[in-house]
Design a protein around this motif. Structure first.
Motif, PDB file in Angstrom:
ATOM      1  N   ARG A 155     -16.787  17.298  49.860  1.00  0.00           N
ATOM      2  CA  ARG A 155     -17.587  18.007  50.863  1.00  0.00           C
ATOM      3  C   ARG A 155     -17.657  19.503  50.526  1.00  0.00           C
ATOM      4  NH1 ARG A 155     -14.664  18.513  56.785  1.00  0.00           N
ATOM      5  NH2 ARG A 155     -16.049  20.133  57.482  1.00  0.00           N
ATOM      6  N   TYR A 156     -16.651  20.005  49.799  1.00  0.00           N
ATOM      7  CA  TYR A 156     -16.614  21.427  49.459  1.00  0.00           C
ATOM      8  C   TYR A 156     -17.186  21.729  48.078  1.00  0.00           C
ATOM      9  CZ  TYR A 156     -13.743  21.456  53.579  1.00  0.00           C
ATOM     10  OH  TYR A 156     -13.301  21.298  54.862  1.00  0.00           O
ATOM     11  N   VAL A 157     -17.018  20.829  47.140  1.00  0.00           N
ATOM     12  CA  VAL A 157     -17.674  20.936  45.835  1.00  0.00           C
ATOM     13  C   VAL A 157     -17.724  19.524  45.245  1.00  0.00           C
ATOM     14  CG1 VAL A 157     -15.551  21.536  44.571  1.00  0.00           C
ATOM     15  CG2 VAL A 157     -17.760  22.134  43.608  1.00  0.00           C
ATOM     16  N   SER A 158     -18.915  19.118  44.888  1.00  0.00           N
ATOM     17  CA  SER A 158     -19.106  17.767  44.353  1.00  0.00           C
ATOM     18  C   SER A 158     -18.981  17.762  42.833  1.00  0.00           C
ATOM     19  CB  SER A 158     -20.484  17.232  44.744  1.00  0.00           C
ATOM     20  OG  SER A 158     -21.496  17.892  43.997  1.00  0.00           O
ATOM     21  N   ARG A 159     -18.812  16.580  42.295  1.00  0.00           N
ATOM     22  CA  ARG A 159     -18.803  16.427  40.842  1.00  0.00           C
ATOM     23  C   ARG A 159     -20.108  16.938  40.259  1.00  0.00           C
ATOM     24  NH1 ARG A 159     -19.963  11.381  37.006  1.00  0.00           N
ATOM     25  NH2 ARG A 159     -21.947  11.708  37.996  1.00  0.00           N
TER      26      ARG A 159
END
Length: 184
Positions: free
Chosen positions: A21-25
Motif C-alpha cells: 500500500r506504501y510502495v508496490s513492486r
C-alpha cells in the motif's frame, strides 16, 4: 535525529503484503528501471520482502542489512540465487567505487540517512546510477511506521542526498510516505 533499526523479533511484520500500500513492486521496479544485468543493492533489506521483488529484474542484487539476524530470517525464507547477503552499515559499504548500477531503500532511509552513509551511496553508484527511496514522511500522521519525529520530510531527504552529490530527478510526497529517484 536518532537512528534506529527494526527489531528482528518483529521481522514477520516485514513480510506483510499490506506494505504494498506504501510502495508496490511495480512502482519500485519501474523507478529503478533495471536492465537484466544490473548490479543493485537493497539498503536495509531486512527479510528480503522487496529484495525478492527486484531480484528477477537484475543480474546481481546485494541485500544489505546491518543486522545479521535479519539475514538469518531471510535464509529461512529462501534467498534467490542472484542475491547475496551483505551485513554492513550503509556508511561502510563493501563495494568498489562505481560498482553499483542502482540502489534502493524501502522504508529504511530514516534509519541511515546521515551524511557519511549518503556519501557512501554516492561513492558506490556508477555514473548515471539510480538511488530510489520510498520512506515514511515527517508530514504524515504516523498511522504506520516509526514515530513521526524519527522521519524526514521530502525536502529534508532531498537536501541530504543533494549534499552527498546526487541529483534528485523525481520526487513525490504522499499521505504517509514520499518517494524520490536520485542519480549520480
Amino acid at each position: 535525529m536518532g537512528f534506529h533499526t527494526f527489531d528482528p523479533d518483529r521481522a514477520e511484520k516485514l513480510e506483510d503484503e499490506s506494505r504494498y500500500r506504501y510502495v508496490s513492486r511495480e512502482e519500485l521496479v519501474g523507478n529503478l528501471d533495471p536492465t537484466g544485468d544490473d548490479v543493485v543493492a537493497d539498503l536495509g533489506s531486512g527479510t528480503g520482502f522487496y529484495t525478492d521483488d527486484v531480484a528477477p529484474f537484475v543480474g546481481r542484487l546485494h541485500a544489505v542489512d546491518v543486522q545479521e539476524a535479519m539475514h538469518d530470517q531471510y535464509r529461512e525464507k529462501g534467498v534467490p540465487d542472484n542475491v547475496s547477503l551483505v551485513t554492513a552499515d550503509v556508511s561502510d559499504l563493501p563495494f568498489d567505487d562505481g560498482e553499483l548500477d542502482a540502489a534502493f531503500s524501502t522504508m529504511t532511509f530514516h534509519e541511515f540517512a546521515g551524511a557519511a552513509a549518503l556519501e557512501e551511496v554516492a561513492r558506490v553508484l556508477d555514473d548515471g546510477g539510480r538511488f530510489v527511496v520510498a520512506d515514511w514522511t515527517a508530514t504524515g500522521a504516523g498511522e504506520s511506521g516509526p514515530p513521526v519525529e524519527e522521519r524526514y520530510d521530502l525536502d529534508g531527504a532531498r537536501e541530504r542526498v543533494t549534499d552527498a552529490g546526487l541529483t534528485v530527478e523525481y520526487a513525490t510526497e504522499r499521505p504517509e510516505t514520499y518517494l524520490f529517484v536520485a542519480s549520480r
